[in-house]
Enzyme design. Structure first.
Site, PDB file in Angstrom:
ATOM      1  CG  ASP B 133      43.919  37.822  56.858  1.00 29.93           C
ATOM      2  OD1 ASP B 133      43.311  37.811  57.950  1.00 29.93           O
ATOM      3  OD2 ASP B 133      44.072  38.860  56.189  1.00 29.93           O
ATOM      4  CG  ASP B 307      43.849  37.505  49.018  1.00 32.64           C
ATOM      5  OD1 ASP B 307      44.898  36.824  49.053  1.00 32.64           O
ATOM      6  OD2 ASP B 307      43.766  38.620  49.571  1.00 32.64           O
ATOM      7  CB  CYS B 345      30.903  42.839  31.039  1.00 34.02           C
ATOM      8  SG  CYS B 345      30.836  42.310  32.769  1.00 34.02           S
ATOM      9  CB  CYS B 347      28.806  42.222  35.772  1.00 35.85           C
ATOM     10  SG  CYS B 347      28.860  43.992  35.445  1.00 35.85           S
ATOM     11  CB  CYS B 350      27.929  45.257  31.944  1.00 30.15           C
ATOM     12  SG  CYS B 350      29.545  45.969  32.364  1.00 30.15           S
ATOM     13  CG  HIS B 376      32.565  45.835  35.533  1.00 31.66           C
ATOM     14  ND1 HIS B 376      32.150  45.100  34.446  1.00 31.66           N
ATOM     15  CD2 HIS B 376      33.843  46.228  35.254  1.00 31.66           C
ATOM     16  CE1 HIS B 376      33.118  45.076  33.548  1.00 31.66           C
ATOM     17  NE2 HIS B 376      34.155  45.745  34.005  1.00 31.66           N
TER      18      HIS B 376
END
Lengths: 426, 426
Positions: B133, B307, B345, B347, B350, B376
């Protein structure tokens, strides 16, 4: 409730682990949520080779959760995690067995909670071998002790101030709940400066408590109970303690009460007469040691297993081990340093990040600083162990110990006084 | 010194990235220390498909450091790291592009230091696309501002209290040093409650500053400068700002000044008239947004890039996104919960850890709590984006937006008032 092993663990079963070869991290990824322990004997120790000129030995210990090569270094996962390190990165450092702290886990979250969630392997997402200590060392070194007597120790919890009692029976119950592959007898680790009469009393207590642990241990088929030889720096006490424990025919033996301020030479002396008294065909674990120099010296005396918080605790404090000696990554001379933390190191931190970035992470209070240096320092230790094993395997350990710079890397732990140490001391 | 691209990056070159398919983490592992940017045009945007019943679009943006599929979610790496997450785990969440904050990096370690260490890709060990940014939003929302005028903003550094000036030219210089693939024009993001006269002034300034940025941008072959449309909730101001910026023929456009307290319906209204005014064949980035509900609504209006700090900041505060709504992992009801954070999930957290263990890590102050829930939550967002892309690709985005529970997942950010937010707000 303690859940028992039913099915095999696809993550580690049958994985060939050679000395010096790190376990592939991808193995751990594949471990499904419901994986449980392997079937097989609780512990086997193969002695592959003994060095011709020293007592150093190369071996392998097999447990129901896989094997580890000896001499072995165990990173410390005090509260159910090696601080900041996910299991796949931990495995990638070459770590094959890790240590958990009974004292911390019994206070929080409590061993029953860990058991209800599976066991400590499941809790930590570490399908490989785990060792838990007995809680004795932490109680004696960290806790606000109310009373020590022949029954055990009464102390005040550092979490909520409640009064807790730890006895041989309670230590076994907690360790049975946690479900580590190797568990430790509850011992008294007295201040080394106490008089010989007290050391004598502590040895008698340690032997009696070990007998009580053997009687209370409820999972002999799953978990291997190691005895702990105490006796301070007194040869006859050490030998008497060893003799009594050996008579109990335990699957392994530890030497405790060292690295508590007695000094490097005193430690070597104690090892020189205690180690030969231990059974040749059982693993030998030197508790809480130490600097690379200490480990190399202890391997020379015939010790097989080690644990220490230094790589992780020092890493969190921006202290990195290198072949050229330790460096402090907060130092401004690293601000523009585009090299890795240690040249030639193959750890995740050194393969991906510059010294300048690591320094920035520490100054900015980012978790990545502690994470990266913990990873590097553990890998530094595991590279040392792999090189030690290779040297023994090739019959040149004596030469290695005489010439490798790490064999001289010792001294006072610069971070021993920092408060974080309390959380993790083993 | 700014180092330029010489050789290809073996970690990402030629990796086929399909919508919904996470980049394999092992790719990043292979990136050697000296990898540099790819050769190729600074930015290409392929528009693959537009939804028949909404303005939602499926595309891909290619940069010199690889490609990302749109609609895309960019995790925020404020100070050179997505807090607590190593790059291989970040890639494994399906993240293809990440965001860095110019304001924080210019103050510490300084953009020259980042440039001397290679560039921001090298610094963060992220070989894929990065967006920085302009520093504008942080200066206006976080800094202790001394003065705003047509030249720029003068403020006091939160690190050392020194007086710093940020101007369009300085923002370009800093972003040229950092070397991100997409850089943002320096804009004024005024308080949405200021009167229309001030909004008008801020738009004029934003347009003038964008012209100055175009003139000052020294790496047009490497880095793509996006303009930022301001104008609060006023349609004619938004359209005028867009028109002026579009005349500059920039490679992409952002909509700023939303998600700053105007509310969900106002945001949708602004998008409904601003998005159609933006060029069809250039990527469109909605800055700092937001909840899953906000993202789905903005995709419907034709936005491509997003974002937000919420997945990471909330994760560090024990707040986990799930398909069934958010949960707080510190809650005692999870103490013995042997299930994963979110059922179904994929991830890392998980697949490996129980809710009970994650709760323990938070209560014990272990880094693993924040690390696991950040992972996660990022994966939750990336699963959302993959499902959004799949729905557009299959011509059923309208149905997805009407029926998927995540399209209704919004509300006040429960952690917005926590001090950590300041460090990471984007």
């Amino acid at each position: 409730m303690v859940r028992r092993a039913k099915t095999g663990d696809p993550g580690l079963r049958g994985v060939p682990l050679s000395p010096g070869v790190a376990r592939a991290p991808s193995r751990l990824r594949a471990v499904p949520l419901d994986s449980r322990a392997m079937v097989g004997p609780a512990l086997q120790f193969e002695l592959h080779r003994t060095d011709p000129r020293t007592r150093a030995r190369l071996g392998r210990v097999s447990t129901r959760h896989g094997s580890f090569d000896t001499p072995a270094f165990m990173p410390v996962g005090t509260q159910g995690t090696v601080k900041g390190i996910l299991p796949d990165h931990l495995a990638a450092t070459g770590s094959q067995i890790i240590l958990g702290n009974t004292y911390h886990l019994m206070l929080r979250p409590g061993s029953k909670v860990v058991a209800e969630l599976g066991d400590l392997h499941r809790f930590m997402a570490w399908p490989g071998p785990i060792l838990t200590d007995s809680g004795g060392f932490q109680v004696f070194s960290l806790a606000d002790i109310n009373q020590i007597d022949d029954h055990g120790v009464t102390f005040r919890s550092h979490i909520d101030g409640s009064i807790v009692q730890l006895t041989p029976e309670r230590s076994m119950q907690v360790q049975n709940d946690l479900g580590a592959d190797i568990i430790m007898a509850f011992d008294e680790c007295p201040d080394p400066h106490k008089p010989i009469e007290y050391q004598q009393l502590a040895v008698d207590r340690t032997v009696r408590w070990a007998e009580q642990c053997v009687a209370a241990h409820a999972r002999k088929d799953d978990q291997s109970l190691f005895g702990i030889v105490q006796g301070g720096t007194n040869e006859s006490l050490r030998l008497r303690c060893a003799e009594k424990l050996i008579a109990m025919e335990l699957p392994g033996y530890a030497i405790g009460g060292l690295a508590v301020g007695e000094g490097f030479d005193a430690m070597k002396r104690v090892l020189s007469y205690t180690t030969p008294a231990l059974p040749e065909h059982k693993p030998r674990y030197l508790m809480g040691v130490g600097f690379p120099r200490d480990i190399v010296a202890a391997v020379r005396e015939g010790m097989d297993m080690f644990d220490c918080v230094m790589p992780t605790r020092n890493g969190r404090n921006a202290y990195a081990f290198t072949m050229d000696g330790p460096i402090r990554l907060r130092n401004s001379r690293f601000a523009n340093d585009a090299g890795p933390v240690e040249s030639g190191c193959d750890c995740y931190a050194c393969r991906h990040f510059t010294r300048g970035a690591v320094r920035h992470f520490f100054l900015a209070g980012e978790m990545l600083g502690p994470i990266l240096l913990s990873l590097h320092n553990i890998r530094f230790y595991q590279r040392l162990m792999a090189d030690v094993r290779r040297a023994i395997g090739e019959g040149r350990f004596d030469e290695f110990a005489a010439n490798d710079p790490r064999a001289a890397l010792g001294g006072a732990d610069p971070d021993a006084s920092e408060p974080e140490g309390k959380e993790e001391a083993s």
